[in-house]
Write an enzyme that holds these catalytic residues in place. Structure first.
Site, PDB file in Angstrom:
ATOM      1  N   GLU A  45       4.518   6.216   9.900  1.00  0.00           N
ATOM      2  CA  GLU A  45       3.906   6.958   8.804  1.00  0.00           C
ATOM      3  C   GLU A  45       3.240   5.942   7.889  1.00  0.00           C
ATOM      4  O   GLU A  45       3.608   4.763   7.890  1.00  0.00           O
ATOM      5  CB  GLU A  45       4.962   7.749   8.031  1.00  0.00           C
TER       6      GLU A  45
ATOM      7  N   LYS B  79       4.424  -5.545   4.241  1.00  0.00           N
ATOM      8  CA  LYS B  79       4.816  -4.651   5.336  1.00  0.00           C
ATOM      9  C   LYS B  79       4.927  -5.354   6.682  1.00  0.00           C
ATOM     10  O   LYS B  79       5.714  -4.950   7.542  1.00  0.00           O
ATOM     11  CB  LYS B  79       3.825  -3.495   5.442  1.00  0.00           C
TER      12      LYS B  79
ATOM     13  N   SER C 251       3.357  -7.360  -4.125  1.00  0.00           N
ATOM     14  CA  SER C 251       3.606  -6.858  -2.771  1.00  0.00           C
ATOM     15  C   SER C 251       2.362  -6.657  -1.929  1.00  0.00           C
ATOM     16  O   SER C 251       2.440  -6.594  -0.700  1.00  0.00           O
ATOM     17  CB  SER C 251       4.397  -5.547  -2.838  1.00  0.00           C
TER      18      SER C 251
END
Length: 395
Positions: free
Chosen positions: A111, A89, A378
């Site tokens: 969010e 991210k 990830s």
């Protein structure tokens, strides 16, 4: 050829379904991003933070024990879990916060579901001394308490969302409502390849560093391209980041893994590509879990980051043109994948990529012997250890 973008569309998917209040902000963002991507200073600054702050490039690691246990395939892990904040991210939040600074925005909102995007957003807001509010469903707050604390430690305000499913969909809805009200001072850092144009393109571009690095690394190591790319798919940013730079390499097969939850034939799953129908959600035309009246269904996954009733429009396009195949893995199977990587490689994965890890067992039966596979790891599993411990009893 690469996916054509017709004013925000990937084939029939995407678009810009947004209230009039947001159109100026979306146009401003599109205009500023168009300038930034041509700006050498922007690229140099972003690359500096990706390298010296976030920790890129991430390793492409041959998983020897995992490969040996699967017998027929050779598995490489793209180690996004080793990035600062513990997931992919940060690639996107660094890019978007630099755009926010160019637009002279003083406040950042986001969010979050699993909390990884929230932590990454709070991190860049702290780095650049910006006000930061994070919307998070009450259910996700309860199961991701570590990340909630991390966000608060970084100076962000975590705003509980108690409407609807109390998860990622509703957190996204509340963040959009906030943005509509505060559009002149606030930039909304969307965490995945969803939302109205230009967000799916911007997030895709910032996450494509995953695939660009992996392509260079595998060519250096194996002297050839991989046979398969495998990644989990919720909104879809880590997977599209891996897939997109290989789009023109037709011999490289793309496999995306959705969350089957309690089973794709139950009412508790998040398999939008496999079980959804075309609709509009959060400003974009995509495959959506919906009932016969078009009402959005409540998604379910043991992995909060996959717990979303839609999926990015570029994935919908890849499915439509048969560029990628999509499968689903249940909660129970994901837990098996979680344990499998932990015990075989000494790497505790997040529950999201644990879905993709489990699917390697199926892929090993289907692929030609000796096939080379790159799996996008990830995120790391620190955030999930406590919730998993309540299910798996090792006493």
């Amino acid at each position: 050829m690469r996916a054509k973008l017709r004013k925000g569309y990937f084939g029939q998917f995407g678009g810009q379904f947004a209230p009039e209040t947001l159109m100026f902000a979306l146009e401003e963002l599109e205009r500023e991003y168009s300038k930034a991507r041509q700006d050498k200073k922007f690229k140099v600054e972003l690359n500096y933070y990706l390298k010296d702050f976030a920790g890129r490039p991430t390793p492409l690691y041959l998983a020897p024990n995992l490969s040996k246990s699967l017998k027929r395939i050779k598995v490489y892990l793209k180690r996004e879990d080793l990035l600062h904040t513990g997931a992919h991210k940060i690639n996107n939040t660094l890019g978007q916060v630099l755009l926010a600074r160019r637009m002279k925005k003083q406040r950042i909102i986001a969010e979050t579901g699993a909390g990884q995007h929230g932590v990454a957003t709070a991190t860049v807001a702290a780095l650049f001394n910006m006000s930061c509010d994070i919307y998070m469903g009450e259910e996700d707050i309860a199961r991701q308490s570590l990340n909630v604390f991390r966000m608060k430690m970084l100076g962000a305000k975590v705003i509980p969302v108690n409407s609807g499913s109390k998860t990622l969909k509703d957190a996204t809805s509340e963040a959009i409502r906030d943005w509509v009200t505060n559009v002149t001072t606030t930039h909304y850092i969307i965490g995945s390849i969803i939302g109205p144009y230009p967000f799916p393109m911007i997030v895709r571009d910032f996450q494509s560093i995953i695939g660009k690095e992996a392509r260079q690394q595998i060519l250096k190591i194996e002297k050839k391209l991989p046979d398969y790319l495998v990644a989990c798919v919720g909104g879809g940013s880590n997977s599209i980041g891996l897939f997109n730079p290989f789009f023109n390499d037709r011999l490289v097969k793309f496999i995306g893994i959705e969350a089957a939850g309690k089973g794709v034939d139950s009412n508790k799953h998040a398999a939008s590509l496999l079980k959804g129908r075309t609709g509009v959600l959060h400003g974009s035309k995509m495959k959506v879990l919906q009932d016969n009246f078009g009402q959005i269904k409540i998604a379910h996954s043991i992995a909060p980051g996959l717990d979303y009733p839609g999926v990015g429009p570029e994935h919908c396009f890849y499915q439509a043109i048969k560029r990628a195949q999509y499968f689903a893995v249940t909660d129970k199977q994901a837990l098996e994948g979680f344990e499998m990587l932990s015990r075989l490689e000494g790497i505790i994965p997040a529950l999201e990529p644990a879905h993709a890890i489990y699917f390697l067992k199926n892929l090993a039966k289907l692929a030609k012997s000796g096939s080379v596979v790159i799996l996008c790891l990830s995120g790391r599993g620190d955030k999930d250890v406590m919730s998993v411990s309540k299910i798996l009893n090792y006493d």
